[in-house]
Design an enzyme around this catalytic site. Sequence first.
Site: not given
Length: 208
Positions: A13, A165, A127, A154, A88
Amino acid sequence: MNIVLLGAPGAGKGTQAQRLVEEFGYAHISTGDLLRAAVAAQTPLGVEAKGYMDKGALVPDELVIGLVKERLAEPDAKEGFILDGFPRNLDQARALDAALPELGVKIDAALLVEVAPDVIVERLSSRRVCRTCGYTGTAADAVCPKDGGEMYQRDDDRPETIKNRLDVYRAETEPLLGYYADEDLLVTVDGDRPVDEVYAEVKERLGL
Ligand code: AMP
């Protein structure tokens, strides 16, 4: 054009949003980025949000909805915006719909970037994000290819948090697909392809 971006964490996204922002100048409103900035600045909101974020849980709705309403009221959002990571859950989507008339804007499309769960886990684990410009790359990027900045992982992209998540996404965020389909706004693209191909389809499907 005003777009809501939907998709699991790691679906791409943010990358698609970056492209749209570069080409069309939309305001990129990422609640994850806004919250991480608040955490880094140790604002009262950031201090409260941090515990939820570290666990991979959602930050309470009233905090996030307030943040988004404030950001949507800024002048650049009048020229078009991309909401990335918000809403969300259904309560956030309803709060957004309730706030939009006051702001004099409407959502033109809810764009779902769809990627299979096993691909997601792999992507999130590798990532890395640039500490200075926010560019999203992978563990293969020793430094940021855009500005040479330090690439970091992160905290919530570590394996123990990723599962949580994804569970939260399935339970809380996936019901939004039906919500936006009912509003006739849902547009789905296959995100499991090279970034340029996904972006070409995004533009085509949005009529851009
Ligand atoms: P993201 O960068 O979108 O993956 O968001 C990172 C984390 O920020 C999430 O795991 C949540 O803890 C928090 N967060 C971001 N957006 C929201 C939202 N709309 N509602 C609640 N929590 C959020």
